[in-house]
Design a protein around this motif. Structure first.
Motif, PDB file in Angstrom:
ATOM      1  N   ILE A  65       0.838  -1.205   0.000  1.00  0.00           N
ATOM      2  CA  ILE A  65       0.000   0.000   0.000  1.00  0.00           C
ATOM      3  C   ILE A  65       0.868   1.248   0.000  1.00  0.00           C
ATOM      4  CG2 ILE A  65      -1.773   1.250   1.283  1.00  0.00           C
ATOM      5  CD1 ILE A  65      -2.746  -1.497   2.298  1.00  0.00           C
ATOM      6  N   TRP A  66       1.945   1.213   0.766  1.00  0.00           N
ATOM      7  CA  TRP A  66       2.860   2.354   0.773  1.00  0.00           C
ATOM      8  C   TRP A  66       3.573   2.474  -0.573  1.00  0.00           C
ATOM      9  CZ3 TRP A  66       2.253   5.770   4.432  1.00  0.00           C
ATOM     10  CH2 TRP A  66       1.733   5.373   5.662  1.00  0.00           C
ATOM     11  N   ARG A  67       3.911   1.339  -1.170  1.00  0.00           N
ATOM     12  CA  ARG A  67       4.587   1.363  -2.471  1.00  0.00           C
ATOM     13  C   ARG A  67       3.685   1.987  -3.537  1.00  0.00           C
ATOM     14  NH1 ARG A  67       5.292  -3.695  -2.900  1.00  0.00           N
ATOM     15  NH2 ARG A  67       7.192  -3.711  -1.663  1.00  0.00           N
ATOM     16  N   LEU A  68       2.392   1.676  -3.492  1.00  0.00           N
ATOM     17  CA  LEU A  68       1.468   2.262  -4.460  1.00  0.00           C
ATOM     18  C   LEU A  68       1.409   3.773  -4.302  1.00  0.00           C
ATOM     19  CD1 LEU A  68      -0.709   2.077  -6.643  1.00  0.00           C
ATOM     20  CD2 LEU A  68      -2.389   1.648  -4.817  1.00  0.00           C
ATOM     21  N   TRP A  69       1.345   4.260  -3.046  1.00  0.00           N
ATOM     22  CA  TRP A  69       1.304   5.705  -2.833  1.00  0.00           C
ATOM     23  C   TRP A  69       2.593   6.355  -3.355  1.00  0.00           C
ATOM     24  CZ3 TRP A  69       0.774   8.426   2.630  1.00  0.00           C
ATOM     25  CH2 TRP A  69       0.556   9.796   2.430  1.00  0.00           C
ATOM     26  N   ARG A  70       3.725   5.715  -3.090  1.00  0.00           N
ATOM     27  CA  ARG A  70       4.989   6.277  -3.595  1.00  0.00           C
ATOM     28  C   ARG A  70       5.008   6.302  -5.125  1.00  0.00           C
ATOM     29  NH1 ARG A  70       7.254   3.435   1.247  1.00  0.00           N
ATOM     30  NH2 ARG A  70       8.119   5.089   2.579  1.00  0.00           N
ATOM     31  N   ASN A  71       4.433   5.291  -5.757  1.00  0.00           N
ATOM     32  CA  ASN A  71       4.354   5.288  -7.216  1.00  0.00           C
ATOM     33  C   ASN A  71       3.501   6.449  -7.723  1.00  0.00           C
ATOM     34  OD1 ASN A  71       5.949   3.011  -7.468  1.00  0.00           O
ATOM     35  ND2 ASN A  71       4.229   1.592  -7.682  1.00  0.00           N
ATOM     36  N   LEU A  72       2.425   6.733  -7.018  1.00  0.00           N
ATOM     37  CA  LEU A  72       1.575   7.858  -7.392  1.00  0.00           C
ATOM     38  C   LEU A  72       2.328   9.176  -7.293  1.00  0.00           C
ATOM     39  CD1 LEU A  72      -1.792   6.905  -5.651  1.00  0.00           C
ATOM     40  CD2 LEU A  72      -1.425   7.107  -8.102  1.00  0.00           C
ATOM     41  N   VAL A  73       3.092   9.322  -6.210  1.00  0.00           N
ATOM     42  CA  VAL A  73       3.824  10.576  -5.984  1.00  0.00           C
ATOM     43  C   VAL A  73       4.916  10.771  -7.032  1.00  0.00           C
ATOM     44  CG1 VAL A  73       5.331  11.788  -4.347  1.00  0.00           C
ATOM     45  CG2 VAL A  73       3.250  10.656  -3.535  1.00  0.00           C
ATOM     46  N   LYS A  74       5.500   9.668  -7.505  1.00  0.00           N
ATOM     47  CA  LYS A  74       6.496   9.787  -8.576  1.00  0.00           C
ATOM     48  C   LYS A  74       5.868  10.376  -9.838  1.00  0.00           C
ATOM     49  CE  LYS A  74       9.387   5.920  -7.029  1.00  0.00           C
ATOM     50  NZ  LYS A  74       9.804   4.519  -7.324  1.00  0.00           N
ATOM     51  N   LYS A  75       4.607  10.046 -10.073  1.00  0.00           N
ATOM     52  CA  LYS A  75       3.911  10.575 -11.242  1.00  0.00           C
ATOM     53  C   LYS A  75       3.447  12.011 -11.014  1.00  0.00           C
ATOM     54  CE  LYS A  75       2.062   5.933 -12.048  1.00  0.00           C
ATOM     55  NZ  LYS A  75       2.900   5.500 -13.174  1.00  0.00           N
TER      56      LYS A  75
END
Length: 554
Positions: free
Chosen positions: A308-318
């Motif tokens: 779940i944290w990895r998904l949020w970090r992926n969003l922030v990269k975008k």
């Protein structure tokens, strides 16, 4: 309760042609699905909820059986002014009586089991502590007053221990506060200020846990199961064992839209999302990477990143405007603690606890062992606390805030202890070691839960670290849960998640209805006066009243 007045909703003409995709099966997603069906009139079969585990509910869990013991990671407390939550629960029928709602059950239950602790603090093993006074000095009161007068946006990055003098953390007030809300000295003073304002009306009863409401069973049995059934009956699609690992975002006509969801697990592939479809993503998780122990085994801490944290970090990269997950999820040793659920044969332990505390089971709330190096607390809920719990089986729940310190009887960190050792440490603080063999014989199991991120939402932050529910310039995305910004509300509450869901649904569809505002008890003179009378000695009341009048009227 339920003072929120609904207004007439704007109709969405093409609502039956839209789909909604929920990432995560916690209370925020479930609530959003209810609001979509009830208020926006979206067909249930157009809603898809993706949950990576086999069970919905997120933090609102409750599992186990009488043979192997029960397990709770935690239990949420409620209060009268959770308007979004009561609005949700007032729409869902009870599993036990279809003529009643969950809200009806909660009201009736709390009329019968009125909480008022007679044993809030225990000091020297087996000795109750006088908890009538909060123990604040003029200096502490000035620090509290200055905190209330300081605007939130000026408190970014400041911890509680940076704001208050060291003696503050030895007061009864701090023991009440820290164990009721799970605050640590290194947590955000900005968040503490918001709690002080939002829950000021509870200050007079904080030493007795008065004003706190509970559900008849654990929150999974009392809330999640009936909400899930309501949604299933309306055709909502639950995609279990499936996680969303990435989200594609595109700009269309000057606005940003989610266009694809990438999933793995039971349903692996790419889901095409149309501009008029809706996407709700629960960002972050307090219970991600939880691990478990039992009577003979300690839990093994999982320091992994978590999906779940990895998904949020992926969003922030975008898109960097979507918050800052590293603020909350990069210091596990400051965000973890451990809980335990003890399952007994018979009522012997609970009867002894009733005699010791003076409280009937289900009316006392937290009992905190203030001299415990783990800062251990326990609570005995009304029995049964699980739907499948037999009459001859009883349970209690507890937790420790300082899991890396050695115990006072068991000379090991709590995090390294078996369930049996945690039980013996509890008996030591109750002064019952002389009965340990007898009481050990009644234990079915002690199941433990280590949660690396359980207080991550309290970590020091700055404005913007929590993104808005509907990010700026997005046409079909809402972010939900404990790590978005819900003005005036307090994280680590069900109300926070439910209100984020309401904001997301009403905002994305422009339904012309505003979610209820956060309760503002600090705007009421009677509440301020009662808080003053509770916190200060007689000779100091005049001084603090003048200060609070300044806070109220500027």
């Amino acid at each position: 309760m339920l003072n929120y007045k609904r207004t007439t909703l704007r109709k969405v003409p093409d609502i039956k042609k839209r789909n909604a995709y929920m990432v995560g099966g916690g209370i925020a997603s479930l609530a959003a699905a209810v609001f979509l069906i009830r208020d926006a009139k979206m067909p249930g079969e157009n809603i898809y909820i993706f949950e990576k585990t086999p069970v919905n509910g997120g933090c609102l869990d409750g599992s186990g059986d009488p043979e192997n013991g029960y397990l709770l990671r935690g239990g949420r407390m409620f209060e009268e002014h959770y308007e979004a939550t009561w609005d949700l629960l007032g729409s869902i029928p009870s599993l036990d009586d279809s003529d009643k709602t969950i809200l009806d059950e909660v009201v009736e239950f709390n009329e019968e089991y009125v909480g008022s602790s007679k044993c809030r603090l225990v000091g020297t093993p087996g000795k109750k502590v006088d908890f009538t006074k909060y123990g604040l000095t003029i200096r502490h009161l000035n620090e509290l007053n200055e905190l209330l007068l300081t605007p939130e946006d000026q408190l970014g990055g400041i911890t509680i221990e940076q704001w208050f003098s060291p003696s503050f953390f030895k007061t009864n007030f701090w023991y009440f506060w820290a164990t009721m809300f799970a605050f640590q000295p290194w947590h955000s003073v900005m968040e503490m200020r918001r709690y002080m304002l939002r829950f000021m009306h509870l200050v007079p009863g904080m030493n007795k846990i008065e004003g706190v409401l509970r559900t008849p069973y654990n929150q999974y049995d009392s809330m999640i199961l009936p909400i899930q059934k309501w949604l299933q009956d309306r055709g909502v699609n639950f995609i279990m064992g499936t996680k969303v690992v990435d989200v594609e975002i595109e700009e269309i006509d000057g606005k940003k839209y989610v266009t694809k969801l990438h999933t793995t697990g039971q349903k692996e592939g790419i889901i095409e999302v149309k501009p008029k479809d809706l996407v709700f993503i629960t960002i972050g998780s307090m219970v991600e990477n939880s691990t478990y122990g039992d009577f003979e085994h300690p839990p093994v801490l999982n320091r992994g990143e978590g999906d779940i944290w990895r998904l949020w970090r992926n969003l922030v990269k975008k898109d960097p405007s979507l918050g800052n997950p590293d603020v909350f999820a990069s210091e596990i040793d400051k965000t973890k603690w451990e809980s335990f659920t003890i399952t007994f044969r018979g009522e012997e332990f609970l009867k002894m606890l009733e005699e010791f505390t003076g409280n009937k089971t289900g009316t006392g709330g937290l009992v905190t062992f203030k001299d415990s190096s783990w800062l251990m607390s326990i609570v005995a809920f009304r029995q049964p606390h699980f739907r499948n719990q037999p009459d001859d089986v009883t349970v209690i729940w507890g937790y420790g805030l300082f899991v890396d310190k050695k115990g006072d009887y068991i000379k090991k960190p709590m995090s390294q202890c078996t369930g049996k050792e945690i039980f013996l440490e509890l008996l030591y603080h109750l002064g019952w070691l002389d009965k340990k063999d007898e009481l050990l014989g009644t234990v079915i199991n002690v199941r433990t839960a280590m949660m690396p991120y359980i207080t991550s939402q309290f970590m020091p932050r700055h404005p913007g670290d929590r993104p808005p529910v509907i990010p700026e310039n997005y046409g079909n995305l809402a972010l939900l849960g404990q790590f978005v910004e819900v003005p005036g509300e307090c994280v680590f509450t069900v109300e926070y998640s439910v209100k984020s869901a309401m904001m997301g649904v009403y905002g994305l569809l422009d339904l012309s209805r505003e979610p209820p505002e956060a309760y503002k008890p600090y705007k009421r003179i009677d509440v301020l006066i009662k808080a003053v009378e509770t916190l200060v000695d007689d000779e100091e009341k005049g001084m603090l009243k003048r200060s609070l009048n300044l806070f109220l009227f500027g």
